[in-house]
Design a protein around this motif. Structure first.
Motif, mmCIF file in Angstrom:
data_model
loop_
_atom_site.group_PDB
_atom_site.id
_atom_site.type_symbol
_atom_site.label_atom_id
_atom_site.label_comp_id
_atom_site.label_asym_id
_atom_site.label_seq_id
_atom_site.Cartn_x
_atom_site.Cartn_y
_atom_site.Cartn_z
ATOM 1 N N ARG A 189 0.833 -1.215 0.000
ATOM 2 C CA ARG A 189 0.000 0.000 0.000
ATOM 3 C C ARG A 189 0.861 1.257 0.000
ATOM 4 N N ILE A 190 1.900 1.235 0.819
ATOM 5 C CA ILE A 190 2.794 2.395 0.910
ATOM 6 C C ILE A 190 3.441 2.674 -0.443
ATOM 7 N N PHE A 191 3.962 1.626 -1.074
ATOM 8 C CA PHE A 191 4.615 1.803 -2.373
ATOM 9 C C PHE A 191 3.631 2.340 -3.406
ATOM 10 N N THR A 192 2.397 1.847 -3.370
ATOM 11 C CA THR A 192 1.383 2.298 -4.329
ATOM 12 C C THR A 192 1.005 3.758 -4.079
ATOM 13 N N LYS A 193 0.728 4.104 -2.810
ATOM 14 C CA LYS A 193 0.306 5.469 -2.484
ATOM 15 C C LYS A 193 1.401 6.492 -2.771
ATOM 16 N N LEU A 194 2.648 6.113 -2.503
ATOM 17 C CA LEU A 194 3.751 7.050 -2.649
ATOM 18 C C LEU A 194 4.443 6.937 -4.006
ATOM 19 N N ASP A 195 3.949 6.022 -4.830
ATOM 20 C CA ASP A 195 4.523 5.809 -6.169
ATOM 21 C C ASP A 195 6.009 5.475 -6.066
ATOM 22 N N LEU A 196 6.316 4.490 -5.209
ATOM 23 C CA LEU A 196 7.686 4.054 -4.988
ATOM 24 C C LEU A 196 7.925 2.718 -5.662
ATOM 25 N N ARG A 197 9.169 2.510 -6.109
ATOM 26 C CA ARG A 197 9.510 1.259 -6.764
ATOM 27 C C ARG A 197 10.034 0.221 -5.781
ATOM 28 N N ASP A 198 10.753 0.668 -4.747
ATOM 29 C CA ASP A 198 11.398 -0.283 -3.858
ATOM 30 C C ASP A 198 11.728 0.366 -2.515
ATOM 31 N N ARG A 199 12.372 -0.410 -1.630
ATOM 32 C CA ARG A 199 12.683 0.069 -0.288
ATOM 33 C C ARG A 199 13.721 1.187 -0.303
ATOM 34 N N VAL A 200 14.593 1.182 -1.302
ATOM 35 C CA VAL A 200 15.586 2.246 -1.399
ATOM 36 C C VAL A 200 14.892 3.598 -1.526
#
Length: 223
Positions: free
Chosen positions: A196-207
């Protein structure tokens, strides 16, 4: 991923470039689609050939590897290419900037050939090359250089309180299992939160999650 992994090799040293290409060409399921001797040539090559992974040096003439990575995989790039950055030990101050520019991970140039091949396969499969413990080392080395921006990233405001907790723990280099233990929830629930976090923030990975958390002031180097 299934099928052949197409790799582009970008390094200004012909010996290194040829060595990488030879290693990759000898592996089943890998093929080299081109080589570049500088960052500008790397960008043109990647846009023309659309490789699955670009193996990118940092210090190159004309255009350095960090800017080349930004043009291929940075924020706002509509169809980003996966970039695996390589660096020498005494130039590792460039690694943070490379990751911020959109690289999927990094390796040192003294990495064994088998690890280099594994790294290419991992990046091609969509994984970040930084395991949680490596992320922890990255934080320890580079977090002191990260300064919060003047304005908090507005995307952070879309997160629920529990999602903010998970993001803070990710930024501290915690694995999913460690986050689950800290919050007394299941590992599967943590995976759901991370997704959810990656989707909401438009992130690809933990980096990218770590960088955003520090830039937004959610965590500080001494946390």
């Amino acid at each position: 991923m299934s099928g052949t992994i197409r790799v582009a090799v970008c390094d200004d040293q012909a010996l290194v470039r040829t060595g990488y290409a030879t290693i990759f060409a000898a592996q089943p399921g890998l093929t080299v689609v081109g080589q570049a001797a500088d960052g500008a040539e790397a960008v043109r090559l990647a846009r023309r050939e659309r490789p699955d992974v670009v193996v990118m040096d940092v210090r190159m003439p004309v255009l350095d590897g960090i800017e080349a990575t930004r043009q291929l995989a940075g924020p706002g790039v509509p169809d980003p290419v996966k970039v695996l950055v390589v660096t020498t030990f005494n130039l590792d101050e460039y690694v943070y900037e490379a990751l911020k520019a959109g690289a999927s991970g990094f390796l040192l140039k003294d990495t064994q050939p088998a690890q280099l091949v594994d790294g290419v396969r991992a990046v091609a499969a969509g994984d970040t090359l930084l395991a949680p413990q490596v992320t922890r080392q990255l934080i320890g080395r580079y977090a002191g250089r990260v300064r919060p921006g003047p304005h908090r990233d507005q995307r952070v405001g879309t997160l629920a309180p529990r999602e903010l907790e998970v993001l803070r723990l990710i930024a501290q280099g915690r694995s999913n299992a460690e986050i689950a233990a800290a919050l007394v929830i299941s590992a599967e629930t943590v995976k759901t939160y991370v997704s959810r976090i990656f989707t909401k923030l438009d992130l690809r990975d933990r980096v990218q999650a770590v960088i955003l958390a520090y830039r937004s002031g959610l965590v500080a180097p001494d946390d």
